[in-house]
Write a protein that holds these residues in place. Sequence first.
Motif, mmCIF file in Angstrom:
data_model
loop_
_atom_site.group_PDB
_atom_site.id
_atom_site.type_symbol
_atom_site.label_atom_id
_atom_site.label_comp_id
_atom_site.label_asym_id
_atom_site.label_seq_id
_atom_site.Cartn_x
_atom_site.Cartn_y
_atom_site.Cartn_z
ATOM 1 N N ALA A 8 -5.393 -1.326 0.335
ATOM 2 C CA ALA A 8 -4.708 -1.488 -0.679
ATOM 3 C C ALA A 8 -3.292 -0.026 -0.959
ATOM 4 C CB ALA A 8 -4.824 -0.836 -1.943
ATOM 5 N N ALA A 9 -3.820 0.471 -0.465
ATOM 6 C CA ALA A 9 -3.106 2.037 0.220
ATOM 7 C C ALA A 9 -1.620 1.755 1.183
ATOM 8 C CB ALA A 9 -4.424 3.365 -0.043
ATOM 9 N N HIS A 10 -2.292 0.799 2.178
ATOM 10 C CA HIS A 10 -2.031 0.582 3.061
ATOM 11 C C HIS A 10 -0.744 0.270 2.960
ATOM 12 C CE1 HIS A 10 -0.659 -2.338 6.430
ATOM 13 N NE2 HIS A 10 -0.265 -0.689 7.375
ATOM 14 N N THR A 11 -0.991 -1.164 1.847
ATOM 15 C CA THR A 11 0.440 -2.121 1.345
ATOM 16 C C THR A 11 0.930 -1.356 0.532
ATOM 17 O OG1 THR A 11 -1.543 -3.938 1.729
ATOM 18 C CG2 THR A 11 0.551 -4.500 -0.032
ATOM 19 N N GLU A 12 0.618 -0.483 -0.535
ATOM 20 C CA GLU A 12 1.468 0.502 -1.662
ATOM 21 C C GLU A 12 2.586 1.650 -0.595
ATOM 22 O OE1 GLU A 12 0.844 4.113 -3.388
ATOM 23 O OE2 GLU A 12 -0.886 3.232 -3.856
ATOM 24 N N ILE A 13 2.131 1.764 0.447
ATOM 25 C CA ILE A 13 3.130 2.804 1.237
ATOM 26 C C ILE A 13 3.841 1.951 1.324
ATOM 27 C CG2 ILE A 13 2.788 4.101 3.179
ATOM 28 C CD1 ILE A 13 1.625 6.051 0.690
ATOM 29 N N LEU A 14 3.615 0.785 2.072
ATOM 30 C CA LEU A 14 4.652 -0.366 3.271
ATOM 31 C C LEU A 14 5.602 -0.810 2.116
ATOM 32 C CD1 LEU A 14 3.087 -2.147 5.760
ATOM 33 C CD2 LEU A 14 4.227 0.210 6.206
ATOM 34 N N SER A 15 5.370 -0.969 0.646
ATOM 35 C CA SER A 15 6.049 -1.431 -0.553
ATOM 36 C C SER A 15 7.070 -0.340 -0.535
ATOM 37 C CB SER A 15 5.147 -1.545 -1.602
ATOM 38 O OG SER A 15 6.195 -2.081 -2.729
ATOM 39 N N ARG A 16 6.704 0.863 -1.180
ATOM 40 C CA ARG A 16 7.016 1.896 -1.076
ATOM 41 C C ARG A 16 8.013 2.319 -0.621
ATOM 42 N NH1 ARG A 16 2.731 6.873 -2.888
ATOM 43 N NH2 ARG A 16 4.199 7.799 -3.965
ATOM 44 N N ILE A 17 8.062 1.913 0.757
ATOM 45 C CA ILE A 17 9.276 2.768 1.529
ATOM 46 C C ILE A 17 10.004 1.856 1.784
ATOM 47 C CG2 ILE A 17 9.456 3.111 4.174
ATOM 48 C CD1 ILE A 17 6.882 3.867 4.511
ATOM 49 N N ASP A 101 12.069 1.894 10.591
ATOM 50 C CA ASP A 101 11.689 1.027 11.216
ATOM 51 C C ASP A 101 10.130 1.729 12.250
ATOM 52 O OD1 ASP A 101 12.869 -0.664 10.021
ATOM 53 O OD2 ASP A 101 14.286 -1.018 12.006
ATOM 54 N N LYS A 102 10.614 2.895 12.157
ATOM 55 C CA LYS A 102 9.562 3.629 13.137
ATOM 56 C C LYS A 102 7.817 4.176 11.989
ATOM 57 C CE LYS A 102 12.740 5.831 17.052
ATOM 58 N NZ LYS A 102 13.558 7.207 17.651
ATOM 59 N N LEU A 103 9.080 4.616 11.545
ATOM 60 C CA LEU A 103 7.154 4.936 10.578
ATOM 61 C C LEU A 103 6.600 3.952 9.981
ATOM 62 C CD1 LEU A 103 6.033 7.433 9.339
ATOM 63 C CD2 LEU A 103 7.786 6.055 6.969
ATOM 64 N N VAL A 104 7.017 2.417 9.802
ATOM 65 C CA VAL A 104 6.635 1.369 9.687
ATOM 66 C C VAL A 104 5.706 1.178 10.391
ATOM 67 C CG1 VAL A 104 6.649 -1.160 9.248
ATOM 68 C CG2 VAL A 104 7.927 0.424 7.662
ATOM 69 N N VAL A 105 5.761 1.303 11.609
ATOM 70 C CA VAL A 105 5.199 1.118 13.148
ATOM 71 C C VAL A 105 4.304 1.939 13.046
ATOM 72 C CG1 VAL A 105 5.202 0.679 15.410
ATOM 73 C CG2 VAL A 105 6.360 -0.824 15.023
ATOM 74 N N LEU A 106 4.633 3.354 12.727
ATOM 75 C CA LEU A 106 3.603 4.331 12.812
ATOM 76 C C LEU A 106 1.988 4.296 12.026
ATOM 77 C CD1 LEU A 106 5.224 8.086 14.132
ATOM 78 C CD2 LEU A 106 3.581 6.391 15.456
ATOM 79 N N ILE A 107 2.246 3.769 10.680
ATOM 80 C CA ILE A 107 1.520 3.317 9.301
ATOM 81 C C ILE A 107 0.895 2.369 9.806
ATOM 82 C CG2 ILE A 107 1.402 2.443 7.758
ATOM 83 C CD1 ILE A 107 4.015 4.580 7.022
ATOM 84 N N ASN A 108 1.186 1.502 10.521
ATOM 85 C CA ASN A 108 0.504 -0.195 10.593
ATOM 86 C C ASN A 108 -0.919 0.254 11.824
ATOM 87 O OD1 ASN A 108 2.068 -1.456 9.235
ATOM 88 N ND2 ASN A 108 3.301 -2.135 9.850
ATOM 89 N N ASP A 109 0.144 1.261 12.980
ATOM 90 C CA ASP A 109 -1.265 1.631 14.215
ATOM 91 C C ASP A 109 -1.758 2.231 13.534
ATOM 92 O OD1 ASP A 109 0.717 0.147 15.882
ATOM 93 O OD2 ASP A 109 1.611 2.114 16.473
ATOM 94 N N PHE A 110 -1.304 3.271 12.631
ATOM 95 C CA PHE A 110 -2.584 4.219 12.410
ATOM 96 C C PHE A 110 -3.549 3.220 11.126
ATOM 97 C CE2 PHE A 110 -4.422 7.117 9.078
ATOM 98 C CZ PHE A 110 -4.936 8.382 10.164
ATOM 99 N N HIS A 111 -3.380 2.309 10.709
ATOM 100 C CA HIS A 111 -3.779 1.562 9.534
ATOM 101 C C HIS A 111 -5.238 0.926 10.612
ATOM 102 C CE1 HIS A 111 -5.501 -0.743 6.480
ATOM 103 N NE2 HIS A 111 -4.983 -1.610 6.983
ATOM 104 N N GLN A 112 -4.683 0.391 11.302
ATOM 105 C CA GLN A 112 -5.581 0.281 11.976
ATOM 106 C C GLN A 112 -7.213 0.797 13.106
ATOM 107 O OE1 GLN A 112 -5.637 -3.938 12.512
ATOM 108 N NE2 GLN A 112 -3.887 -3.297 11.049
ATOM 109 N N HIS A 143 3.467 11.914 -1.096
ATOM 110 C CA HIS A 143 4.435 13.328 -1.488
ATOM 111 C C HIS A 143 5.343 13.309 -0.739
ATOM 112 C CE1 HIS A 143 5.343 17.477 -2.283
ATOM 113 N NE2 HIS A 143 5.984 17.810 -0.301
ATOM 114 N N HIS A 144 5.838 12.397 -0.381
ATOM 115 C CA HIS A 144 7.751 12.185 0.288
ATOM 116 C C HIS A 144 8.009 11.358 -0.556
ATOM 117 C CE1 HIS A 144 7.654 16.119 2.978
ATOM 118 N NE2 HIS A 144 6.595 15.514 3.261
ATOM 119 N N LEU A 145 7.448 10.196 -0.597
ATOM 120 C CA LEU A 145 7.265 9.035 -1.222
ATOM 121 C C LEU A 145 8.305 9.728 -2.485
ATOM 122 C CD1 LEU A 145 5.545 6.440 0.424
ATOM 123 C CD2 LEU A 145 7.787 7.263 0.895
#
Length: 150
Positions: A8-17, A101-112, A143-145
């Motif tokens: 849920a937090a992962h999806t939320e962050i991506l949605s906010r981005i 795009d770079k941030l979304v890739v890193l977020i997804n990689d970290f989530h994995q 914080h940054h969002l």
Amino acid sequence: MKSLFEEAAHTEILSRIGDLTSESEGLWGKMKVGQMLNHCQFPLKIGLGRTNTYNKPNPMLKLMGKFFRKSLYDDKPWRHNLPTAKGLKVTTDKDFETEKDKLVVLINDFHQEKHKTEWDPHPVFGHFTPEQWGQMQYKHLDHHLRQFGV
């Protein structure tokens, strides 16, 4: 505290981005939106072992790290306009779409990495549990969002 390892937090962050635009303006601080997206990549790269930004932190930085350590993953929001570590400041303009795009890739990689049990120590703050790694990544992004109103 939410964790970037939680679905849920992962999806939320991506949605906010996704709610950001190249015209989004900060409610505090000096960064433009592209700079913020670039800045938010640093902690994820550190967690994923993809940067050497902090090869040898000076003793003062390590001492300050011990003082602020718990604030990285507790429920208390960070103050606005906190100082940024020198190696993590972004002072040049950055392209919004590229950095997003770079941030979304890193977020997804970290989530994995959510099932990873052993993490390298943070170069400034030392060892964290997997739970703390997920929480502090969420907290920094949140914080940054919030800084940019999303």
